[in-house]
Design an enzyme around this catalytic site. Structure first.
Site, short mmCIF file in Angstrom:
data_model
loop_
_atom_site.label_atom_id
_atom_site.label_comp_id
_atom_site.label_asym_id
_atom_site.label_seq_id
_atom_site.Cartn_x
_atom_site.Cartn_y
_atom_site.Cartn_z
N CYS A 8 0.83 -1.47 0.18
CA CYS A 8 -0.23 -0.24 0.24
C CYS A 8 0.76 1.48 -0.18
O CYS A 8 1.43 1.40 -1.40
CB CYS A 8 -1.27 0.25 0.93
SG CYS A 8 -2.25 1.03 0.84
N HIS A 57 -4.29 -4.48 -0.13
CA HIS A 57 -3.93 -5.26 1.20
C HIS A 57 -3.90 -6.47 1.16
O HIS A 57 -4.89 -7.74 1.19
CB HIS A 57 -4.41 -4.98 1.88
CG HIS A 57 -4.53 -3.09 2.17
ND1 HIS A 57 -3.61 -2.86 3.73
CD2 HIS A 57 -4.98 -1.89 2.17
CE1 HIS A 57 -3.42 -1.75 4.03
NE2 HIS A 57 -4.15 -1.68 2.86
N GLU A 78 -3.29 -9.33 3.19
CA GLU A 78 -2.98 -9.56 5.33
C GLU A 78 -5.00 -9.12 5.00
O GLU A 78 -5.16 -10.16 6.02
CB GLU A 78 -2.35 -8.83 5.37
CG GLU A 78 -2.80 -7.70 6.05
CD GLU A 78 -2.80 -6.60 4.75
OE1 GLU A 78 -3.01 -5.19 5.61
OE2 GLU A 78 -2.00 -6.66 4.05
#
Length: 175
Positions: free
Chosen positions: A64, A149, A151
């Site tokens: 990001c 993202h 994750e």
């Protein structure tokens, strides 16, 4: 992000954004992650300089804001998106393997694609909604980054493979 690395048996150390390249290298890391964060990446000249100082010295991964920092470190520029990318339904195409991943995003800035010409950075992923840069690779510096993202867990885990790619880079460098 820390849980994703822990699942891959990576020991992590979290340092503040004010850490210099020398301070980071003092930990003798196998690699460095530039993480997400708020704000305008153009206002982070110190972090960009740290990234610039680390590129080529050990594997680097950006997520990001970290993607934007790495792009600026090689000479790229960023701009404010009119509406930003928010939510968990952004299709991103990986230009290296042709796959499309539905991603989670939360950012208001993007990398100007033309600004990467001649920098050594290769655009590896693009947003299928608006064509914005979603990932790069800097082959000569053993660095990669993604804008979204990986994750996040709102749905499929397609993008988690990028954590393993980074771990593989660190293992190759260590060997």
């Amino acid at each position: 992000i820390l849980r994703r690395f822990a699942a891959l048996e990576v020991r992590t150390v979290v340092l503040p954004s004010s850490a210099t390249a020398d301070e980071i290298l003092g930990w003798e890391p196998d690699g460095v992650l530039f993480s997400p964060g708020p704000g305008d990446p153009a206002r982070l000249s110190g972090v960009v300089q740290t990234a610039r100082d680390l590129l080529g010295r050990l594997p680097v991964f950006g997520i990001c804001l970290g993607n934007q920092v790495l792009c600026q470190a090689v000479g790229g520029t960023t701009y404010k998106l009119k509406f930003g990318h928010r939510g968990s339904n952004h299709p991103v195409k990986d230009l290296e393997d042709g796959t499309v991943t539905i991603t989670s995003q939360n950012h208001g800035y993007a990398v100007e694609p033309g600004s990467l010409a001649g920098t050594g950075a290769v655009v590896t992923q693009v947003n299928l909604n608006d064509g914005t840069v979603e990932g790069i690779r800097i082959p000569a510096a053993d660095a990669l980054s993604i804008q979204y993202h990986p994750e996040a867990a709102p749905g499929p885990w397609d993008s988690r493979k990028y954590f393993q790619q980074f771990v593989s880079q660190m293992e190759r460098r260590r060997a």
